[in-house]
Scaffold this active site. Structure first.
Site, PDB file in Angstrom:
ATOM      1  N   CYS A 104       2.700  -2.860   3.671  1.00 40.46           N
ATOM      2  CA  CYS A 104       1.742  -3.836   3.193  1.00 40.46           C
ATOM      3  C   CYS A 104       2.312  -4.727   2.403  1.00 40.46           C
ATOM      4  O   CYS A 104       2.503  -5.864   2.333  1.00 40.46           O
ATOM      5  CB  CYS A 104       0.414  -3.278   3.148  1.00 40.46           C
ATOM      6  SG  CYS A 104      -0.149  -2.164   4.646  1.00 40.46           S
ATOM      7  N   HIS A 160      -4.388  -7.320  -0.606  1.00 42.70           N
ATOM      8  CA  HIS A 160      -3.421  -6.248  -1.144  1.00 42.70           C
ATOM      9  C   HIS A 160      -2.598  -6.569  -1.796  1.00 42.70           C
ATOM     10  O   HIS A 160      -1.135  -6.045  -1.794  1.00 42.70           O
ATOM     11  CB  HIS A 160      -3.062  -5.491   0.330  1.00 42.70           C
ATOM     12  CG  HIS A 160      -2.573  -4.129  -0.062  1.00 42.70           C
ATOM     13  ND1 HIS A 160      -1.849  -3.285   1.172  1.00 42.70           N
ATOM     14  CD2 HIS A 160      -2.603  -3.222  -1.304  1.00 42.70           C
ATOM     15  CE1 HIS A 160      -1.695  -2.035   0.430  1.00 42.70           C
ATOM     16  NE2 HIS A 160      -2.167  -2.064  -0.760  1.00 42.70           N
TER      17      HIS A 160
END
Length: 581
Positions: A104, A160
């Site tokens: 991610c 993130h």
């Protein structure tokens, strides 16, 4: 061409690649590429732009799916129905040689900066919730550059990229507004996330504050889509907008509203069934976004980019078949992604692009399309690939540094000797140059997981195609054009190619910045922040600590000065030592 001067191409590799033309043909005929074909969806066909219509700065809509496997789209042969994605891709340009990062944070950081991980310090793993870490503040971001040329910039979904300081938040990195989550995962309904036992908190934000008012139990994919619709309805379509939609789906936990299971009751594997329902909901959401673009007057001058952030995770329902490996690995199944561009502004609509494209390329491509400027001192790793996509021209990209991770678990049998004295093969690394791909160290889980693996409650590893490497192996070489499924290791057959790619790795490594991967900070516990995951590092704390440190140093200097003044002839040496220490 918009990019920084970082990469002399290694000579001679293309000639060796040409010598494998027969191997390429044999592999393509034997293994074959998937036959992709998707029927039209249930949405209206895209309107055609008016002839001679004036083109202003385009509206840019970047949709990033989370953990979608390479096979998990209808036009790649999936049993999961994705009519919207199939239609948008069929009417646009499918990217069939498109690469991202295996996890991610790395993919998101490279999208937003146009730089490889080795140039931002995020080479290792992901940014954990309790780490005092974020995308380095000295990196210019894509939304910041778009704001410079008049764009309204909005982010909906998963960030993130770190949040331990307020300066790390999306609204401080170029977005006019932010609605979404800061962490890598969480409950789709309650938006709570536990990083470890007792370390749990709420993770839904609107701009810089917890969005408690939106905590109404709506499934996040639908909630994010509603927010996108609201943004489009509120904005003036005559002014350019950058909309970054980073859906949480189809990342675990595997949750979906009940009605999306309707077509997938026959899937025995519970994880695959849930995953299919999540993807069906995501497909519907993207249909609703597309309809909103048309309804509110954006579509004719818009560019829609769709991408997964990494490969699928078979143990969580994702499928990368026929590619090897999974999320978190540098095999093709971890880094080759579903991607396409849909836009009335494309010249070659309904085409397939097999040219090399990487997620770092969006940074210079979109800034150039937006009529922005890329500063000469920004050392980019991405290329402007719009003409490659829109007009079918050759890609300016000939190589990709997939990564060099110096702190990942070292391969037990790796050595400098195995790397011909050029590279320590204990280090995890992967690089692509033209047709060639080299991996060293421990590249990660390496099985092929065929569709029948999901027929039981598993996936059952007995259904996987297993491979046992000879003891001590830490170098692999593949001709990806001829062997996209990484079945034939050519490292022993072409040692000169191995050496050239090892030298290229070494060149890249000389430009790397130190790894940023700090230990967890106990102050990150949401219990200390009103039950919410959010910035915990306070500038006042830093100032107090600094002032206290200065005070201590001042007292020390006074004491040292008194001592020094008692000894004639020692004043200057003493002061010199203080200055140097």
């Amino acid at each position: 061409m918009a990019r920084g001067p970082r990469r002399p191409c290694p000579g001679g590799i293309g000639m060796v690649a040409a010598g494998l033309a027969g191997l390429a043909l044999l592999s393509l005929l034997t293994c074959g590429y998937l036959a992709w074909g998707g029927g039209p969806g249930d949405t209206p066909r895209a309107q055609q732009p008016r002839p001679g219509a004036r083109r202003s700065q385009p509206h840019i809509i970047f949709i990033l799916a989370d953990d979608q496997g390479f096979r998990d789209v209808g036009y790649h042969g999936s049993e999961i129905r994705t009519p919207t994605l199939d239609r948008l891709a069929a009417e646009g340009v499918k990217l069939e040689n498109y690469y991202v990062q295996p996890m991610c944070t790395p993919s998101r950081s490279q999208l937003i900066t146009g730089k490889y991980q080795i140039h931002t310090g995020l080479q290792h793993s992901i940014i954990r919730p309790t780490q005092p870490n974020c995308l380095p503040l000295d990196n210019v971001t894509l939304p910041q550059k778009l704001k410079e040329v008049g764009y309204s910039t909005h982010m909906v979904g998963k960030w993130h990229l770190g949040f331990y300081r307020r300066e790390c938040m999306p609204t401080q990195r170029g977005f006019d507004s932010f609605f979404g989550s800061l962490l890598g995962s969480g409950d789709y309904y309650t938006h709570f996330k536990c990083d470890s036992p007792g370390i749990c908190g709420y993770d839904l934000y609107e701009n810089d504050n917890a969005a408690w008012d939106h905590d109404t139990g709506i499934y996040s994919t639908q909630m994010y889509t509603q927010k996108v619709q609201h943004i489009l309805a509120s904005h003036d379509p005559g002014k350019p907008i950058f909309l970054y939609i980073a859906y949480q789906a189809v990342h675990s936990p595997l949750q979906a509203p009940g009605r999306y299971f309707e077509h997938y009751r026959s899937i025995n594997n519970i994880n695959r069934r849930r995953y299919a329902a999540m993807l069906a909901c995501l497909d519907e959401a993207i249909n609703n976004v597309t309809l909103a673009l048309k309804r509110y007057g954006y579509y004719e001058n818009s560019i829609i980019i769709y991408s997964s952030d990494n490969g699928g995770q078979p143990m969580a329902g994702g499928s990368n078949w026929p590619l090897r490996g999974s999320k978190g690995t540098y095999w093709e199944g971890g880094i080759r992604a579903v991607g396409f561009v849909h836009s009335p502004l494309l010249k070659n609509k309904g085409s397939v692009c097999k040219e090399l494209v990487h997620i770092t390329d969006w940074f210079p491509t979109l800034i150039t399309l937006a009529e922005g400027q890329i500063d000469e001192d920004i050392q980019l790793d991405g290329y402007d690939i719009w003409e490659t996509i829109s007009e079918g021209r050759r890609s300016p990209r000939v190589d990709i540094l997939h990564n060099i991770d110096p702190i990942y678990t070292k391969a037990k049998n790796g050595s400098w000797a195995a790397g011909y004295g050029i590279w320590n093969t204990a280090i995890q690394s992967a690089i692509r140059v033209n047709h060639w791909k080299l991996l060293t160290g421990n590249p990660g889980y390496s099985d092929w997981v065929p569709p029948q693996a999901f027929s039981n409650a598993g996936p059952n590893r007995w259904h996987n195609e297993r491979v046992s490497w000879s003891a001590g192996k830490t170098v692999w070489l593949f001709n990806i054009s001829a062997d996209p499924y990484e079945r034939v290791d050519l490292s022993a057959r072409y040692p000169e190619v191995v050496k050239q790619l090892l030298r290229r790795l070494s060149q890249f490594n000389r430009t790397a910045v130190p790894v940023r991967y700090p230990p967890k900070d106990p102050r990150s516990n949401p219990k200390l922040n009103g039950g919410v995951w959010g910035p915990w590092f306070k500038e006042d704390d830093k100032k107090k600590k600094s002032d206290k440190s200065k005070g201590v140093n001042k007292q020390k200097k006074k004491k040292n000065k008194k001592k020094a003044s008692r000894k004639k002839g020692h004043l200057f040496p003493c002061r010199s030592r203080l200055a140097g220490g």
